[in-house]
Motif scaffolding. Sequence first.
Motif, PDB file in Angstrom:
ATOM      1  N   GLY A 225       0.691  -1.292  -0.049  1.00 22.77           N
ATOM      2  CA  GLY A 225       0.021  -0.096  -0.033  1.00 22.77           C
ATOM      3  C   GLY A 225       0.863   1.211   0.086  1.00 22.77           C
ATOM      4  O   GLY A 225       0.382   2.395  -0.077  1.00 22.77           O
TER       5      GLY A 225
ATOM      6  N   ASP B  79       0.310  10.376  -4.473  1.00 18.56           N
ATOM      7  CA  ASP B  79      -1.159  10.349  -3.787  1.00 18.56           C
ATOM      8  C   ASP B  79      -2.181  10.395  -4.676  1.00 18.56           C
ATOM      9  O   ASP B  79      -2.410  11.590  -5.247  1.00 18.56           O
TER      10      ASP B  79
ATOM     11  N   PRO C  94      -6.225  10.060  -5.874  1.00 20.04           N
ATOM     12  CA  PRO C  94      -7.837   9.887  -5.350  1.00 20.04           C
ATOM     13  C   PRO C  94      -7.869   8.366  -5.831  1.00 20.04           C
ATOM     14  O   PRO C  94      -7.896   7.905  -6.586  1.00 20.04           O
ATOM     15  N   GLU C  95      -8.807   7.807  -4.900  1.00 23.99           N
ATOM     16  CA  GLU C  95      -9.686   6.589  -5.089  1.00 23.99           C
ATOM     17  C   GLU C  95     -10.375   6.687  -6.596  1.00 23.99           C
ATOM     18  O   GLU C  95     -10.909   7.512  -6.719  1.00 23.99           O
ATOM     19  N   PRO C  96     -10.173   5.654  -7.082  1.00 24.63           N
ATOM     20  CA  PRO C  96     -10.929   5.600  -8.582  1.00 24.63           C
ATOM     21  C   PRO C  96     -12.374   5.393  -8.263  1.00 24.63           C
ATOM     22  O   PRO C  96     -12.754   4.585  -7.450  1.00 24.63           O
TER      23      PRO C  96
ATOM     24  N   ARG D 190      -7.996  -5.506 -11.842  1.00 26.17           N
ATOM     25  CA  ARG D 190      -8.406  -4.985 -10.346  1.00 26.17           C
ATOM     26  C   ARG D 190      -7.362  -5.663  -9.286  1.00 26.17           C
ATOM     27  O   ARG D 190      -6.680  -6.710  -9.383  1.00 26.17           O
TER      28      ARG D 190
END
Length: 496
Positions: free
Chosen positions: A27, A32, A34-36, A50
């Motif tokens: 991780g 940095d 953004p979450e997709p 994925r």
Amino acid sequence: MSETTTFSGNRGLQIEEKLIFEMGNEGCSGVDLPEPGPVDLDRMGGLAKRGSSGLPDLSEPQVVRHYTRLSQKNYGIDTGFYPLGSCTMKHNPRLSEKVARLPGLADLHPLQPQKTVQGALEVMDSLAHWLKELTGMPAVAMSPAAGAHGEWCGLMAIRTAHEEKGEGHRRRVLVPESAHGTNPASAAMCGFTVDPIPAKENGRVDLDALKAKLGPDVAGLMLTNPNTCGLFESEIIEIAAAIHGAGGYFYCDGANFNAIVGRVKIADLGIDCMHINLHKTFATPHGGGGPGAGPTVLSAALAPFAPVPYVVHGKGGFELVEDAREGAKPFGRVKGFHGQFGVFVRALAYIASMGADGLRQASSDAVLNANYLQARLGDMLTPSFDGPCMHEALFDDRFLKDTGVTTLDFAKALIDEGYHPMTMYFPLVVHGALLMEPTETESKEAIDQFIDVVRSLALRAKAGAADEFKASPRFTPRRRLDETLAARTPVLRWKA
Ligand SMILES: *Cc1c(COP(=O)(O)O)cnc(C)c1O
């Protein structure tokens, strides 16, 4: 803990480096993002993946340190003396590097319209001009990407020339036993059979043995001059006459051109083609430090078969010829695009900054340095041949007789002393060869230091320190590797 081990595994400021796959935390990332969101538009043709990519999870400073430390484990011409024979590891001038990095040269794209790259075409044309001038040859194929590639290019021109004359049955190529391994390999790649010629006691080609091998199926001869024993082939004119008399062509391996630049025009020796290792003779980074380039000069007899592309002066400026033109029958092309352009720029910058007098001085100094080395080591090591050498000095392992130390041990001990080893076990014509090439760019101080080290090692070997030699290298991150195992069973994938 022994004297050479530490708690951390590091030694002083030399860090024991892990593989990048052994580092990091899941991780962790250097960026940095953004979450997709939900993917409603699949632009990947259903191939979107994925989950984990399997790449290491590292921060930017971890990555920077890892690669910087790896780079510090590299030994190169910028870090120390590199006497590797047959490789001409000379200094790469910063001026050439600066010129090659100019945006107008470095940022070009090979598919740009020709009218937008006239300067680049002029660079190629000027370099071609100087290579022809320095060799006295009428043509040059610029695109081969290395010396071995140039050999293949020259041999393809020879093969095509024979086929054009209806003599395609000529498929035997004569290669001296002292040749670099690439020579027989290139000949075999071109569909020729290789017939070895022995050397004489004095390290030169045996002319009588060569003549005895000539016949109607001989396509040509591949000869290195100066040869890989560091000696000038004194009967080269007779050799050229013999091969031409038998209807063959004369290929010269030009890897050792640095010994004769500005002194000998190889056209005067009866040579039909020769590759020039720009990365050796004309000082561009090589040996892991960058790509090479092997332009191949051609005689009038072979010029029509030169591969495309090449640059000509057209009506509206420089033109890159990509197809066969009148009178020419190119055997094809040898490389995508136009050759190693960045190397061309460096080589031309080197030639222009040295000037004719400088190039001539460089070859003289290279020969002087090698002879100085040979003279000062001659009483301690065993020179393989009598008399002066050209740009490199060849010793064999007779001086190690009964010491229990081999050429390999000697080379490993040199690493402990801070030197990249000389070339070992090549050429094959002498036993346990040690081939040393100081080049013109080393100072007398640097050569003297090296000589002192080699002399001290020879004394230690003769004094019975075989165990010490067998344990070398002692101060490197890794000691002796099983190189055969590594070559035969390489581990190319990381498995957790
Ligand atoms: C270096 C060398 C070659 C091969 O040249 P590369 O550029 O490494 O392909 C061929 N012959 C001799 C004598 C050499 O030293």
